[in-house]
Design an enzyme around this catalytic site. Structure first.
Site, mmCIF file in Angstrom:
data_model
loop_
_atom_site.group_PDB
_atom_site.id
_atom_site.type_symbol
_atom_site.label_atom_id
_atom_site.label_comp_id
_atom_site.label_asym_id
_atom_site.label_seq_id
_atom_site.Cartn_x
_atom_site.Cartn_y
_atom_site.Cartn_z
ATOM 1 N N ASN A 7 0.854 -1.190 0.000
ATOM 2 C CA ASN A 7 0.000 0.000 0.000
ATOM 3 C C ASN A 7 0.890 1.240 0.000
ATOM 4 O OD1 ASN A 7 -1.962 1.942 0.314
ATOM 5 N ND2 ASN A 7 -2.425 1.440 2.437
ATOM 6 N N TRP A 8 0.946 1.924 -1.136
ATOM 7 C CA TRP A 8 1.841 3.072 -1.271
ATOM 8 C C TRP A 8 1.310 4.339 -0.594
ATOM 9 C CZ3 TRP A 8 4.613 3.508 -6.690
ATOM 10 C CH2 TRP A 8 5.628 2.545 -6.725
ATOM 11 N N LYS A 9 0.023 4.376 -0.281
ATOM 12 C CA LYS A 9 -0.574 5.574 0.319
ATOM 13 C C LYS A 9 -0.246 6.811 -0.538
ATOM 14 C CE LYS A 9 -0.607 3.480 4.877
ATOM 15 N NZ LYS A 9 -0.439 3.682 6.333
ATOM 16 N N HIS A 96 -9.573 0.974 5.328
ATOM 17 C CA HIS A 96 -8.305 1.287 5.989
ATOM 18 C C HIS A 96 -8.551 2.297 7.111
ATOM 19 C CE1 HIS A 96 -4.194 2.708 6.643
ATOM 20 N NE2 HIS A 96 -3.794 1.604 6.048
ATOM 21 N N GLU A 165 -5.361 -5.067 10.579
ATOM 22 C CA GLU A 165 -4.336 -4.034 10.794
ATOM 23 C C GLU A 165 -4.599 -3.322 12.117
ATOM 24 O OE1 GLU A 165 -2.010 -2.211 7.200
ATOM 25 O OE2 GLU A 165 -4.007 -1.350 7.335
ATOM 26 N N GLY A 171 3.025 1.696 11.480
ATOM 27 C CA GLY A 171 4.112 2.675 11.475
ATOM 28 C C GLY A 171 4.823 2.873 12.796
ATOM 29 N N SER A 209 3.444 -2.570 10.583
ATOM 30 C CA SER A 209 4.893 -2.679 10.821
ATOM 31 C C SER A 209 5.477 -3.977 10.265
ATOM 32 C CB SER A 209 5.199 -2.546 12.318
ATOM 33 O OG SER A 209 4.847 -1.259 12.798
ATOM 34 N N GLY A 230 3.010 -1.483 4.305
ATOM 35 C CA GLY A 230 3.004 -0.045 4.077
ATOM 36 C C GLY A 230 4.350 0.486 3.650
#
Length: 248
Positions: A7-9, A96, A165, A171, A209, A230
Protein backbone atom coordinates in the site's frame (compact mmCIF):
# COMPACT_ATOMS: atom_id res chain seq x y z
CA UNK A 1 -1.80 -18.91 -2.08
CA UNK A 2 -0.19 -16.14 -0.01
CA UNK A 3 -0.58 -12.41 -0.66
CA UNK A 4 2.04 -9.68 -0.37
CA UNK A 5 0.20 -6.38 -0.87
CA UNK A 6 2.01 -3.06 -0.98
CA UNK A 7 0.00 0.00 0.00
CA UNK A 8 1.84 3.07 -1.27
CA UNK A 9 -0.57 5.57 0.32
CA UNK A 10 0.44 9.14 -0.72
CA UNK A 11 3.61 8.10 -2.50
CA UNK A 12 4.69 7.78 -6.11
CA UNK A 13 5.09 9.65 -9.39
CA UNK A 14 5.24 8.20 -12.93
CA UNK A 15 8.94 7.26 -12.76
CA UNK A 16 8.27 5.32 -9.53
CA UNK A 17 7.30 2.51 -11.88
CA UNK A 18 10.97 1.57 -11.73
CA UNK A 19 10.43 0.29 -8.17
CA UNK A 20 7.71 -2.06 -9.35
CA UNK A 21 9.71 -3.15 -12.38
CA UNK A 22 12.48 -4.43 -10.10
CA UNK A 23 9.94 -6.28 -7.96
CA UNK A 24 8.18 -7.68 -11.03
CA UNK A 25 11.48 -9.00 -12.39
CA UNK A 26 12.25 -10.64 -9.06
CA UNK A 27 8.82 -12.28 -8.80
CA UNK A 28 8.96 -13.50 -12.39
CA UNK A 29 12.23 -15.37 -11.71
CA UNK A 30 11.50 -16.44 -8.13
CA UNK A 31 11.22 -20.21 -7.69
CA UNK A 32 8.46 -19.67 -5.14
CA UNK A 33 6.32 -17.39 -7.33
CA UNK A 34 3.54 -19.97 -7.73
CA UNK A 35 2.95 -19.81 -3.98
CA UNK A 36 2.08 -16.11 -3.75
CA UNK A 37 0.66 -13.05 -5.48
CA UNK A 38 2.31 -9.63 -5.25
CA UNK A 39 -0.10 -6.68 -5.48
CA UNK A 40 0.48 -2.92 -5.32
CA UNK A 41 -1.93 -0.06 -4.70
CA UNK A 42 -0.44 3.20 -6.00
CA UNK A 43 -2.31 6.53 -5.74
CA UNK A 44 -5.15 7.23 -8.19
CA UNK A 45 -2.84 9.41 -10.32
CA UNK A 46 -0.86 6.31 -11.33
CA UNK A 47 -3.63 3.76 -11.44
CA UNK A 48 -4.37 3.69 -15.16
CA UNK A 49 -0.78 3.81 -16.42
CA UNK A 50 0.43 1.19 -13.93
CA UNK A 51 -2.58 -1.08 -14.53
CA UNK A 52 -1.99 -1.06 -18.29
CA UNK A 53 1.77 -1.51 -17.98
CA UNK A 54 1.52 -4.50 -15.64
CA UNK A 55 -1.22 -6.31 -17.55
CA UNK A 56 -0.13 -9.95 -17.96
CA UNK A 57 2.93 -9.35 -15.76
CA UNK A 58 3.85 -10.98 -12.45
CA UNK A 59 2.39 -8.30 -10.15
CA UNK A 60 -1.17 -6.96 -10.01
CA UNK A 61 -2.42 -3.41 -9.44
CA UNK A 62 -5.20 -2.15 -7.18
CA UNK A 63 -6.62 1.08 -5.76
CA UNK A 64 -6.36 2.37 -2.19
CA UNK A 65 -10.01 3.31 -1.80
CA UNK A 66 -13.21 4.06 -3.71
CA UNK A 67 -16.38 6.09 -3.33
CA UNK A 68 -19.55 4.57 -1.87
CA UNK A 69 -21.73 5.28 -4.93
CA UNK A 70 -21.68 3.32 -8.16
CA UNK A 71 -20.65 4.32 -11.70
CA UNK A 72 -20.85 8.16 -11.85
CA UNK A 73 -22.04 10.92 -9.49
CA UNK A 74 -21.77 14.68 -8.92
CA UNK A 75 -19.36 14.31 -5.98
CA UNK A 76 -16.23 16.37 -6.64
CA UNK A 77 -13.04 14.35 -6.38
CA UNK A 78 -14.83 11.04 -5.98
CA UNK A 79 -13.77 7.88 -7.81
CA UNK A 80 -16.08 4.87 -7.99
CA UNK A 81 -15.21 1.19 -8.15
CA UNK A 82 -16.69 1.18 -11.67
CA UNK A 83 -14.14 3.80 -12.74
CA UNK A 84 -11.32 1.87 -11.02
CA UNK A 85 -12.29 -1.34 -12.83
CA UNK A 86 -12.40 0.46 -16.17
CA UNK A 87 -8.79 1.67 -15.97
CA UNK A 88 -7.64 -1.92 -15.53
CA UNK A 89 -7.12 -2.27 -11.77
CA UNK A 90 -8.00 -5.63 -10.21
CA UNK A 91 -8.09 -4.88 -6.47
CA UNK A 92 -9.28 -2.19 -4.08
CA UNK A 93 -8.53 -1.54 -0.41
CA UNK A 94 -11.61 -0.65 1.65
CA UNK A 95 -11.87 0.20 5.35
CA UNK A 96 -8.31 1.29 5.99
CA UNK A 97 -7.98 3.06 9.34
CA UNK A 98 -7.00 6.29 7.52
CA UNK A 99 -10.37 6.30 5.77
CA UNK A 100 -12.31 5.23 8.85
CA UNK A 101 -10.72 8.16 10.70
CA UNK A 102 -11.90 10.48 7.93
CA UNK A 103 -15.51 9.38 8.41
CA UNK A 104 -16.14 6.02 6.73
CA UNK A 105 -18.96 4.41 8.73
CA UNK A 106 -19.96 0.75 8.57
CA UNK A 107 -22.86 1.70 6.30
CA UNK A 108 -20.54 3.54 3.90
CA UNK A 109 -18.05 0.68 3.96
CA UNK A 110 -20.75 -1.89 3.22
CA UNK A 111 -21.79 0.14 0.17
CA UNK A 112 -18.17 0.39 -1.00
CA UNK A 113 -17.65 -3.35 -0.65
CA UNK A 114 -20.95 -4.21 -2.36
CA UNK A 115 -20.32 -1.96 -5.38
CA UNK A 116 -16.72 -3.09 -5.69
CA UNK A 117 -17.76 -6.73 -5.76
CA UNK A 118 -20.52 -5.89 -8.23
CA UNK A 119 -17.83 -4.42 -10.49
CA UNK A 120 -15.74 -7.60 -10.17
CA UNK A 121 -12.94 -6.04 -8.16
CA UNK A 122 -11.21 -8.08 -5.49
CA UNK A 123 -11.77 -6.30 -2.17
CA UNK A 124 -9.11 -6.05 0.55
CA UNK A 125 -11.22 -5.15 3.60
CA UNK A 126 -9.29 -3.73 6.55
CA UNK A 127 -10.22 -4.08 10.20
CA UNK A 128 -8.39 -3.23 13.41
CA UNK A 129 -8.54 -1.77 16.91
CA UNK A 130 -6.79 1.32 18.27
CA UNK A 131 -4.53 1.54 21.33
CA UNK A 132 -7.31 2.63 23.69
CA UNK A 133 -9.57 -0.23 22.58
CA UNK A 134 -6.73 -2.71 23.01
CA UNK A 135 -5.99 -1.47 26.54
CA UNK A 136 -9.64 -2.01 27.45
CA UNK A 137 -9.54 -5.58 26.06
CA UNK A 138 -12.12 -4.69 23.43
CA UNK A 139 -10.23 -6.13 20.45
CA UNK A 140 -12.57 -9.11 19.96
CA UNK A 141 -15.73 -7.01 20.17
CA UNK A 142 -14.36 -4.32 17.86
CA UNK A 143 -13.27 -6.80 15.18
CA UNK A 144 -16.47 -8.85 15.28
CA UNK A 145 -18.50 -5.64 14.96
CA UNK A 146 -16.40 -4.30 12.07
CA UNK A 147 -16.83 -7.57 10.19
CA UNK A 148 -20.48 -8.36 10.92
CA UNK A 149 -21.73 -4.82 10.18
CA UNK A 150 -20.18 -4.82 6.69
CA UNK A 151 -19.71 -8.36 5.37
CA UNK A 152 -22.82 -10.24 4.23
CA UNK A 153 -23.31 -13.89 3.33
CA UNK A 154 -24.45 -12.93 -0.19
CA UNK A 155 -21.06 -11.33 -0.95
CA UNK A 156 -18.77 -13.22 -3.31
CA UNK A 157 -16.18 -14.50 -0.86
CA UNK A 158 -13.88 -15.54 -3.73
CA UNK A 159 -13.30 -11.82 -4.37
CA UNK A 160 -12.94 -10.87 -0.72
CA UNK A 161 -9.77 -10.67 1.40
CA UNK A 162 -9.64 -9.43 4.99
CA UNK A 163 -6.63 -7.60 6.41
CA UNK A 164 -6.21 -7.29 10.17
CA UNK A 165 -4.34 -4.03 10.79
CA UNK A 166 -4.18 -3.07 14.47
CA UNK A 167 -4.08 0.73 14.36
CA UNK A 168 -1.65 0.88 17.28
CA UNK A 169 0.88 -1.11 15.22
CA UNK A 170 0.81 0.84 11.94
CA UNK A 171 4.11 2.67 11.47
CA UNK A 172 5.14 2.21 15.11
CA UNK A 173 7.40 -0.83 14.87
CA UNK A 174 5.25 -2.51 17.53
CA UNK A 175 3.56 -5.79 16.56
CA UNK A 176 1.28 -8.26 18.35
CA UNK A 177 2.90 -11.22 20.04
CA UNK A 178 2.76 -14.54 18.20
CA UNK A 179 0.21 -15.91 20.66
CA UNK A 180 -1.90 -12.77 20.49
CA UNK A 181 -1.91 -12.71 16.70
CA UNK A 182 -2.83 -16.38 16.38
CA UNK A 183 -5.76 -15.86 18.75
CA UNK A 184 -6.97 -12.81 16.82
CA UNK A 185 -6.70 -14.42 13.38
CA UNK A 186 -8.61 -17.47 14.63
CA UNK A 187 -11.32 -15.15 15.97
CA UNK A 188 -11.61 -13.40 12.58
CA UNK A 189 -11.85 -16.71 10.72
CA UNK A 190 -14.44 -18.02 13.16
CA UNK A 191 -16.53 -14.87 12.62
CA UNK A 192 -16.28 -15.30 8.85
CA UNK A 193 -17.32 -18.95 9.04
CA UNK A 194 -20.39 -17.91 11.01
CA UNK A 195 -21.33 -15.29 8.41
CA UNK A 196 -20.79 -17.47 5.34
CA UNK A 197 -21.94 -20.72 6.93
CA UNK A 198 -19.13 -22.69 5.33
CA UNK A 199 -15.59 -23.84 6.05
CA UNK A 200 -14.37 -22.04 2.94
CA UNK A 201 -13.85 -18.40 3.87
CA UNK A 202 -11.94 -15.36 2.56
CA UNK A 203 -8.18 -15.17 3.10
CA UNK A 204 -7.05 -13.27 6.20
CA UNK A 205 -3.90 -11.11 6.09
CA UNK A 206 -1.94 -9.13 8.66
CA UNK A 207 -0.75 -5.52 8.31
CA UNK A 208 1.13 -3.27 10.71
CA UNK A 209 4.89 -2.68 10.82
CA UNK A 210 5.56 -5.56 8.42
CA UNK A 211 9.20 -5.47 7.29
CA UNK A 212 12.06 -7.84 6.46
CA UNK A 213 12.73 -8.43 10.18
CA UNK A 214 9.22 -8.86 11.55
CA UNK A 215 8.30 -11.22 8.68
CA UNK A 216 10.60 -13.82 10.26
CA UNK A 217 8.19 -14.00 13.19
CA UNK A 218 5.00 -13.76 11.13
CA UNK A 219 5.99 -16.63 8.83
CA UNK A 220 5.69 -19.01 11.79
CA UNK A 221 1.96 -18.29 12.00
CA UNK A 222 0.21 -20.74 9.67
CA UNK A 223 -3.14 -19.02 10.21
CA UNK A 224 -1.95 -16.00 8.18
CA UNK A 225 -2.63 -15.96 4.44
CA UNK A 226 -0.43 -12.98 3.65
CA UNK A 227 0.47 -9.40 4.47
CA UNK A 228 -0.55 -5.81 3.81
CA UNK A 229 2.68 -3.82 3.72
CA UNK A 230 3.00 -0.05 4.08
CA UNK A 231 6.33 1.79 4.28
CA UNK A 232 8.47 -1.20 3.28
CA UNK A 233 6.59 -1.49 -0.03
CA UNK A 234 8.02 1.81 -1.26
CA UNK A 235 11.47 0.22 -1.64
CA UNK A 236 12.03 -2.62 -4.09
CA UNK A 237 14.81 -4.03 -1.89
CA UNK A 238 12.73 -3.99 1.28
CA UNK A 239 9.70 -5.57 -0.38
CA UNK A 240 11.80 -8.25 -2.07
CA UNK A 241 13.58 -8.98 1.23
CA UNK A 242 10.20 -9.55 2.89
CA UNK A 243 9.33 -12.22 0.33
CA UNK A 244 12.82 -13.76 0.49
CA UNK A 245 12.77 -13.95 4.29
CA UNK A 246 9.28 -15.42 4.30
CA UNK A 247 10.30 -18.38 2.11
CA UNK A 248 13.85 -18.73 3.45
Amino acid sequence: MRYFIGNWKMFGVPNSIGILNKINNFVRKDKNNKKYQAIFTPPFTLLESFSKYFTKKAIKIGAQNCYHKDIFSSNTGAISSYMIKNVGAKYVIIGHSDNRFEGDTNQILKSKVAYSLKNNLKVIFCIGENKKEKRKNLTSNILKNQISKVIERKFNQNNLILAYEPIWSIGTGKVPSEKELIRTIKLIKKTLKKIFGTKKIPKVLYGGSVDSKSIKVFKKINELDGFLIGGASKSSKNFIDIIKNYYR
